[in-house]
Design a protein around this motif. Structure first.
Motif, PDB file in Angstrom:
ATOM      1  N   GLU B 123       0.817  -1.190   0.000  1.00 30.16           N
ATOM      2  CA  GLU B 123       0.000   0.000   0.000  1.00 30.16           C
ATOM      3  C   GLU B 123       0.856   1.247   0.000  1.00 30.16           C
ATOM      4  O   GLU B 123       2.034   1.205   0.326  1.00 30.16           O
ATOM      5  CB  GLU B 123      -0.939  -0.139   1.186  1.00 30.16           C
ATOM      6  CG  GLU B 123      -0.529   0.443   2.438  1.00 30.16           C
ATOM      7  CD  GLU B 123      -1.694   1.309   2.735  1.00 30.16           C
ATOM      8  OE1 GLU B 123      -1.673   2.429   2.222  1.00 30.16           O
ATOM      9  OE2 GLU B 123      -2.633   0.853   3.405  1.00 30.16           O
ATOM     10  N   SER B 124       0.272   2.362  -0.457  1.00 25.12           N
ATOM     11  CA  SER B 124       1.086   3.554  -0.616  1.00 25.12           C
ATOM     12  C   SER B 124       1.191   4.340   0.679  1.00 25.12           C
ATOM     13  O   SER B 124       1.956   5.275   0.770  1.00 25.12           O
ATOM     14  CB  SER B 124       0.494   4.444  -1.703  1.00 25.12           C
ATOM     15  OG  SER B 124      -0.697   5.015  -1.210  1.00 25.12           O
ATOM     16  N   ASP B 130      -4.788   4.531  -1.240  1.00 22.24           N
ATOM     17  CA  ASP B 130      -3.935   3.449  -0.744  1.00 22.24           C
ATOM     18  C   ASP B 130      -3.325   2.599  -1.843  1.00 22.24           C
ATOM     19  O   ASP B 130      -2.277   1.990  -1.640  1.00 22.24           O
ATOM     20  CB  ASP B 130      -4.740   2.495   0.140  1.00 22.24           C
ATOM     21  CG  ASP B 130      -5.383   3.191   1.303  1.00 22.24           C
ATOM     22  OD1 ASP B 130      -6.447   3.781   1.089  1.00 22.24           O
ATOM     23  OD2 ASP B 130      -4.833   3.151   2.406  1.00 22.24           O
ATOM     24  N   PRO B 132      -1.196   1.179  -4.734  1.00 22.43           N
ATOM     25  CA  PRO B 132       0.074   1.578  -5.336  1.00 22.43           C
ATOM     26  C   PRO B 132      -0.150   2.109  -6.749  1.00 22.43           C
ATOM     27  O   PRO B 132      -1.157   1.770  -7.383  1.00 22.43           O
ATOM     28  CB  PRO B 132       0.882   0.283  -5.355  1.00 22.43           C
ATOM     29  CG  PRO B 132      -0.075  -0.821  -5.136  1.00 22.43           C
ATOM     30  CD  PRO B 132      -1.254  -0.262  -4.435  1.00 22.43           C
ATOM     31  N   TRP B 133       0.777   2.921  -7.241  1.00 21.18           N
ATOM     32  CA  TRP B 133       0.489   3.633  -8.482  1.00 21.18           C
ATOM     33  C   TRP B 133       0.228   2.775  -9.709  1.00 21.18           C
ATOM     34  O   TRP B 133      -0.569   3.168 -10.568  1.00 21.18           O
ATOM     35  CB  TRP B 133       1.513   4.725  -8.760  1.00 21.18           C
ATOM     36  CG  TRP B 133       2.938   4.267  -8.886  1.00 21.18           C
ATOM     37  CD1 TRP B 133       3.880   4.272  -7.910  1.00 21.18           C
ATOM     38  CD2 TRP B 133       3.575   3.727 -10.042  1.00 21.18           C
ATOM     39  NE1 TRP B 133       5.055   3.772  -8.374  1.00 21.18           N
ATOM     40  CE2 TRP B 133       4.910   3.428  -9.683  1.00 21.18           C
ATOM     41  CE3 TRP B 133       3.164   3.481 -11.347  1.00 21.18           C
ATOM     42  CZ2 TRP B 133       5.823   2.890 -10.577  1.00 21.18           C
ATOM     43  CZ3 TRP B 133       4.074   2.940 -12.243  1.00 21.18           C
ATOM     44  CH2 TRP B 133       5.377   2.641 -11.854  1.00 21.18           C
ATOM     45  N   PRO B 134       0.836   1.579  -9.848  1.00 20.09           N
ATOM     46  CA  PRO B 134       0.466   0.810 -11.050  1.00 20.09           C
ATOM     47  C   PRO B 134      -1.035   0.483 -11.057  1.00 20.09           C
ATOM     48  O   PRO B 134      -1.675   0.496 -12.108  1.00 20.09           O
ATOM     49  CB  PRO B 134       1.303  -0.468 -10.922  1.00 20.09           C
ATOM     50  CG  PRO B 134       2.441  -0.101 -10.021  1.00 20.09           C
ATOM     51  CD  PRO B 134       1.888   0.902  -9.069  1.00 20.09           C
TER      52      PRO B 134
END
Lengths: 317, 469
Positions: B123-124, B130, B132-134
């Motif tokens: 998680e970001s 939350d 992740p960017w992908p």
């Protein structure tokens, strides 16, 4: 029927949304950009490294690719004694640098100038690794904290710094911040004492320049538990923390904090397997009054995740 | 669904995409509320399922939020768009096949993202963003963009002169949410740090609610109420006021989520004033809908869809009263970061918006499957479980929040606050569990509708038919 008759509306829509973004994104970014990083911001980002949340160098949040913070007692080159409270941030070869090193401009006026000119961070090379320190210097008649690449200025190499310090002086707080993010501590705890109250209970609220370079800031929004920004100033007992993480009810019977015993991993400090089943059974007996004392909390292994988290907690001064 | 993924567009029965979105959304609703109830149990009884990495509270909390927002709410929106947009445009959905693929990729992506989040804790570290960017990019390009394309093209191919209110909102919201995703996640794409990161996190969180969930939910009510009551919308003009004030006022107060953080003071003051102006779209919407109900109030009792929609609209009143004022400095310092906010967030998502989406799914599923709801009794049971469960939740969390607020300003030792809140944590769990139970019943009812509901004769609407069972 084409969209044509709605052209005016569509343009107005673009204008409205565009102005809103201008005010809410562009203007604040100018303001925030001009803020000079405080000493605490420099310390924080040098501890955390590149990023504590998901990123390509640590995709499953194991605390990979993170620096360590070392309490130095003697100069690794000359052996001369150093003043107490001297810290160095060690980036072993390959570890990514935080934003303030790669783009010193984010440190704001003064701090960024000193970081580049006196701190010589431009010479830091992440393939070879580097050691940084936070120093103070004068710029245009004012005092600023700045980052110095001591590998460039004094020739301190990462390995030399690590081998000059006893294990107890090495803090894995950077990896610990990742644990903090991954374990969702911020769903219950905040890292942001509020400006309106909280001064006495949780300590001084942070200032505008306390965050340059931090990612994620993990302020938290839903406070079901004490603020942790200055927790180590209230309580820096390693023993209390360990018991509390293993099972919060050992030290605080009313706590609703979850147990984080799984962060101990399989083995304890002496390399023995940790028998969680036995521990829980004995704890239950204690809980039911069949035992006088709770079972002992295992001593965590040096490379366990709980060690990293604990280092992070104790760094929150 | 799978058999149509590779069929020719013409061969796919009309409404397939909406039906699959409908069932997916209900299943995600069951999953999301089940997780919510599980998390609440952990807060009430901290040693419930303890010592496990996967089932740790900190790994499951965000899975609950993401499952209800991107599984339940957003899929119910997609369902509504897939059938309301063409009906209002007097045309067919632009591409039924794209719709099916959209639904398929959505389910796959969301399942994958939530599994990673849950089992590894990936998680970001940023609330509401939350993922992740992908995954964020996946959401924009494989979920939101196909949806928007279908909506826009259907509107473009409409066979009516003007565009009805609902469709302005649909068209604008599908556009805005993509922008919000791309801009709001820029700290991750470009590694922006510090206060910029903190601020953008809340810019995203505010706008994903303000420019996606709120307007689309309202747009659905603009369709359901006139459609089922047979009354025309009270005022098109007020609809305009609502639309423009959402775009202008709702998109600006992001900083009011960080009132006690060290942001520039002008930004906080600006956000706070804009935050009060949120009352403009809110009042426009509520009054427009309630005035449309004129002469048809008996349907509030008799008709399930109206019952759900109007309850949702009525909940918009306390919701916006809270929303408008709780973010001002005068009130915010007391309730910031307490359970009050948690209650408010559930009033928005589980109260106001969910009730309207539930109505849209009930109505749409019956219309598209051409089958009358299997059991009105179970439908009503669902309504009451949601309403009582939600109210229990809301009241207990509001009280807990006021206790926390008092504890905060009087600097009571924190553990006393934890002890004082405990009964309300248990009440919250009971409320959440009721919602969960109601949803399981709903899934059963919908499934049985598909299999055994009375067939609706051609040319009739589901609400015109009496229940046979």
């Amino acid at each position: 029927m084409a969209f044509r008759q709605y052209t005016v509306g569509a343009r107005m829509f673009g204008l409205a949304l565009g102005s809103s973004m201008m005010i809410t994104l562009f203007f604040p970014s100018i303001d925030i950009r001009n803020v000079t990083a405080t000493e605490s911001a420099l310390d924080r980002q040098l501890q955390d490294g590149w990023d504590a949340g998901f990123n390509l160098t640590d995709p499953i949040l194991k605390g990979w690719n993170k620096p360590v913070k070392v309490l130095m007692t003697k100069d690794p080159k000359t052996g001369a004694a150093l003043p107490p409270g001297t810290y160095a941030y060690v980036y072993s070869a390959g570890t990514w640098f935080p934003s303030g090193i790669i783009h010193p401009v984010i440190l704001g006026a003064g701090a960024s100038d000193l970081t580049v000119q006196k701190g010589r961070v431009g010479e830091a090379d992440n393939k070879a690794g580097a050691v940084f320190m936070v120093k103070h210097g004068m710029f245009e008649g004012q005092d600023y904290a700045y980052i110095e690449d001591v590998t460039a200025t004094q020739g301190w190499m990462p390995e030399a710094v690590l081998s000059s310090a006893p294990e107890a002086n090495v803090s894995h707080s950077g990896a610990g911040k990742t644990m903090f993010v991954r374990e969702g501590c911020w769903w219950c705890h905040t890292l942001l004492p509020e400006e309106t109250q909280d001064w006495q209970a949780f300590g001084v609220p942070p200032m505008l320049g306390d965050f340059n370079g931090a990612s994620p800031t993990s302020f938290g929004s839903d406070r079901k538990a004490p603020d942790l920004l200055h927790v180590a100033s209230r309580n820096s007992s390693r023993e209390w923390m360990l018991m509390h993480f293993f099972n919060p009810r050992l030290v605080q019977p009313h706590s609703i904090m979850p147990r984080f015993d799984y962060l101990w991993g399989d083995k304890d400090a002496s390399g023995k397997d940790i028998d969680f089943g036995k521990w829980r059974a004995e704890y239950d007996e204690y809980h039911e009054g069949k035992r006088d004392t709770p079972p002992d909390v295992p001593e965590p292994a040096k490379n366990s995740e709980i060690r990293e988290l604990l280092d992070f907690m104790l760094s929150l001064k | 669904m799978f058999k149509y993924l590779f069929a020719k567009n013409e061969d796919i029965p009309t409404g397939s995409a909406a039906i699959y979105f409908g069932f997916s959304s209900i299943i995600w609703f069951v999953i999301g509320t089940g997780l919510g109830s599980f998390n609440a149990a952990k807060l009430g009884f901290p040693d419930f399922v303890t010592g496990s990495f996967v089932f740790a509270f900190g790994h499951m909390r965000q899975v609950h939020v993401m499952a209800v927002i991107f599984g339940w709410i957003s899929m119910a929106f997609a369902m509504a768009m897939m059938y309301i947009t063409p009906i209002i445009g007097n045309t067919k959905l632009w591409s039924e096949k794209l719709g099916l693929w959209n639904c398929f990729l959505w389910n796959v992506g969301l399942t994958l993202a939530l599994t990673l989040m849950w089992t590894f804790g990936i998680e970001s570290g940023r609330e509401y963003s939350d993922f992740p960017w992908p995954i964020d990019l996946y959401i924009v390009f494989f979920i939101l963009f196909p949806l928007a394309l279908n909506v826009w093209m259907t509107i473009k191919n409409r066979r009516t002169q003007g565009i009805y209110t609902t469709n302005w909102f649909f068209a604008a919201a599908t556009f805005m949410v993509a922008i919000v995703f791309l801009v709001g996640n820029s700290p991750e794409f470009f590694h922006l740090t510090g206060l910029t990161e903190a601020y953008l996190t809340w810019w995203f969180a505010h706008n994903v609610l303000g420019l996606w969930i709120t307007p689309v939910a309202a747009a659905i009510a603009y369709y359901t109420i006139p459609k089922v009551t047979g009354n025309p919308l009270y005022s098109h003009r007020i609809g305009h006021l609502h639309f423009w004030s959402v775009v202008v006022f709702y998109s600006t107060p992001a900083a009011h989520h960080l009132m006690s953080a060290p942001l520039p003071e002008w930004l906080k003051s600006f956000a706070s004033v804009e935050g009060v102006l949120i009352l403009v779209p809110a009042i426009a919407f509520v009054s427009n809908i309630l005035l449309t109900m004129q002469g048809k109030w008996h349907m509030f009792v008799e008709n399930l869809e109206i019952k759900f929609t109007v309850t949702g609209v009525l909940m918009a009143i306390p919701l916006n009263m809270q929303g408008g004022f709780q973010q001002t400095r005068a009130i915010n310092w007391y309730i910031h970061g307490t359970g009050w906010i948690v209650a408010h967030a559930h009033l928005a998502l589980l109260g106001f918006s969910t009730f309207m989406e539930v109505a849209a799914v009930y109505l749409g599923m019956q219309t598209l499957m051409r089958r009358k709801l299997y059991s009105i009794a179970l439908g009503n049971f669902h309504y009451w479980m949601l309403l009582i469960g939600f109210s229990t939740y809301w009241i207990s969390m509001t009280i807990a929040g006021l206790i926390q607020g008092a504890g905060k300003i009087y600097e009571v030792p924190y553990i006393d606050v934890v002890v004082a809140e405990h009964p309300y944590m248990i009440a919250r769990w009971i409320g959440g569990t009721m919602v969960f139970t109601g949803n399981i019943v709903w899934l059963y009812n919908m499934w049985m509708t598909a299999r055994a509901g009375t067939v609706i004769p051609a040319g009739r609407q589901p609400h015109e038919l009496a229940y046979e069972r």
